[in-house]
Design an enzyme around this catalytic site. Structure first.
Site, short mmCIF file in Angstrom:
data_model
loop_
_atom_site.label_atom_id
_atom_site.label_comp_id
_atom_site.label_asym_id
_atom_site.label_seq_id
_atom_site.Cartn_x
_atom_site.Cartn_y
_atom_site.Cartn_z
N SER A 245 15.57 -53.22 15.43
CA SER A 245 14.12 -53.41 15.51
C SER A 245 13.56 -52.14 16.30
CB SER A 245 13.69 -54.79 16.55
OG SER A 245 12.61 -54.64 17.01
N TYR B 240 15.57 -60.25 24.42
CA TYR B 240 15.62 -59.86 22.86
C TYR B 240 15.89 -58.46 22.63
CZ TYR B 240 14.14 -59.05 18.24
OH TYR B 240 13.98 -58.43 16.82
#
Ligand SMILES: NC(=O)c1ccc[n+]([C@@H]2O[C@H](COP(=O)([O-])OP(=O)(O)OC[C@H]3O[C@@H](n4cnc5c(N)ncnc54)[C@H](OP(=O)(O)O)[C@@H]3O)[C@@H](O)[C@H]2O)c1
Length: 269
Positions: free
Chosen positions: A133, A146
């Site tokens: 990401s 995360y």
């Protein structure tokens, strides 16, 4: 012979779009899934199978790889895509929830790589594509759990590239920016803490607000296909994330932090 891709988390979003993109380009597709509700959508596709694979259950990884080899004879590309986000203040995150976040986004990816590597080495090569990401290169508020997993995927993948090159195995990292999938509405769980309620509300409102304006996952699928087929030594691809990463790199840290705080938290205490 057609090439074969195995994708984790192909029941929705980026994984599903990637499975369909490879199929359209003539590949055999092992669209592995944990949820079985989408399997029926693939029943008419002759070059696709949907093995059950939950990345937190190693026996399902071995079984899915076995089924793929039985069906298609080889695996040329592995796309490690399955993942979700545990959001919320670190003070409210329980050990169990943090562990599950790492079991899915990091240890599940590691198990899948470890299980497929003997196959790729025996075949004399292949490509491993890890979906990280932009959140593996920079960080936003209330996203620490995360980010920790995606930064781990970045470091792991960059290191792995050196050790696998000699076996003809390429490693690629995909770093998407925001994309409209099930991720924000269903793929995100929130940890809470009574002293962070205003901050949590603000960040939730922000993510819900931007969700509708995000691009569809097909652009990420195209980039994953490019990474699988471009023959280059390029490691990182950042579909819909390049502008963010560029700004992060060139803006002074203080200005960057001011912009992020203002955008996501506003003036709350
Ligand atoms: N959307 C974004 O803005 C964005 C941005 C950057 C990176 N990413 C990354 O892109 C990847 C795909 O996310 P997405 O946006 O496509 O979200 P999504 O639509 O929620 O898809 C996530 C997929 O992961 C699967 N999954 C979750 N836990 C799993 C497990 N234990 N075993 C197997 N599969 C599991 C889900 O399966 P179920 O249907 O069974 O839940 C689903 O197929 C994730 O790694 C995410 O971190 C997304």
């Amino acid at each position: 012979m057609n090439k074969t891709v195995l994708i984790t988390g192909a029941s929705s979003g980026i994984g599903e779009a990637t499975a369909r993109y490879f199929l359209q380009r003539g590949w055999n597709v092992s669209a592995t899934m944990r949820s079985r509700s989408k399997v029926g959508d693939w029943s008419q596709e002759k070059r696709a199978i949907c093995p059950y694979l939950d990345v937190t259950k190693p026996e399902t990884i071995s079984a899915a790889i076995h089924e793929t080899l039985e069906h298609f004879g080889q695996i040329d590309v592995l796309v490690n895509n399955a993942g979700y986000a545990l959001m919320g203040p670190l003070e409210g995150v329980t050990a169990d929830r943090l562990e599950h976040q790492f079991q899915t986004n990091v240890f599940g990816l590691v198990s899948t790589i470890q299980t497929v590597l003997p196959v790729l080495r025996q075949q004399g090569g292949g490509t491993i594509i890890n979906v990280a990401s932009i959140g593996g290169r920079l960080a936003f508020p209330l996203t620490s759990s995360y980010h920790a997993t995606k930064w781990a995927v970045e470091g792991l993948s960059e290191s792995l590239r050196y050790e696998l090159r000699r076996f003809g195995i390429r490693v690629k990292i995909i770093e998407p920016g925001g994309v409209k999938t099930n991720f924000i509405n269903h793929g995100t769980t929130w940890a809470t803490h009574p002293d962070y309620t205003k901050m949590v509300d603000k960040v939730k409102q922000f993510s819900e607000k931007i969700n509708d304006s995000l691009p569809a996952p097909q652009g990420v699928a195209k980039t994953i296909y490019r990474a699988a087929t471009d023959k280059s030594g390029r490691l990182r691809y950042s579909p819909y994330g390049e502008a963010f990463l560029l700004l992060h790199a060139i803006l002074p840290d203080k200005l960057w932090r001011y912009l992020i705080e203002n955008m996501m938290l506003g003036k709350i205490k």
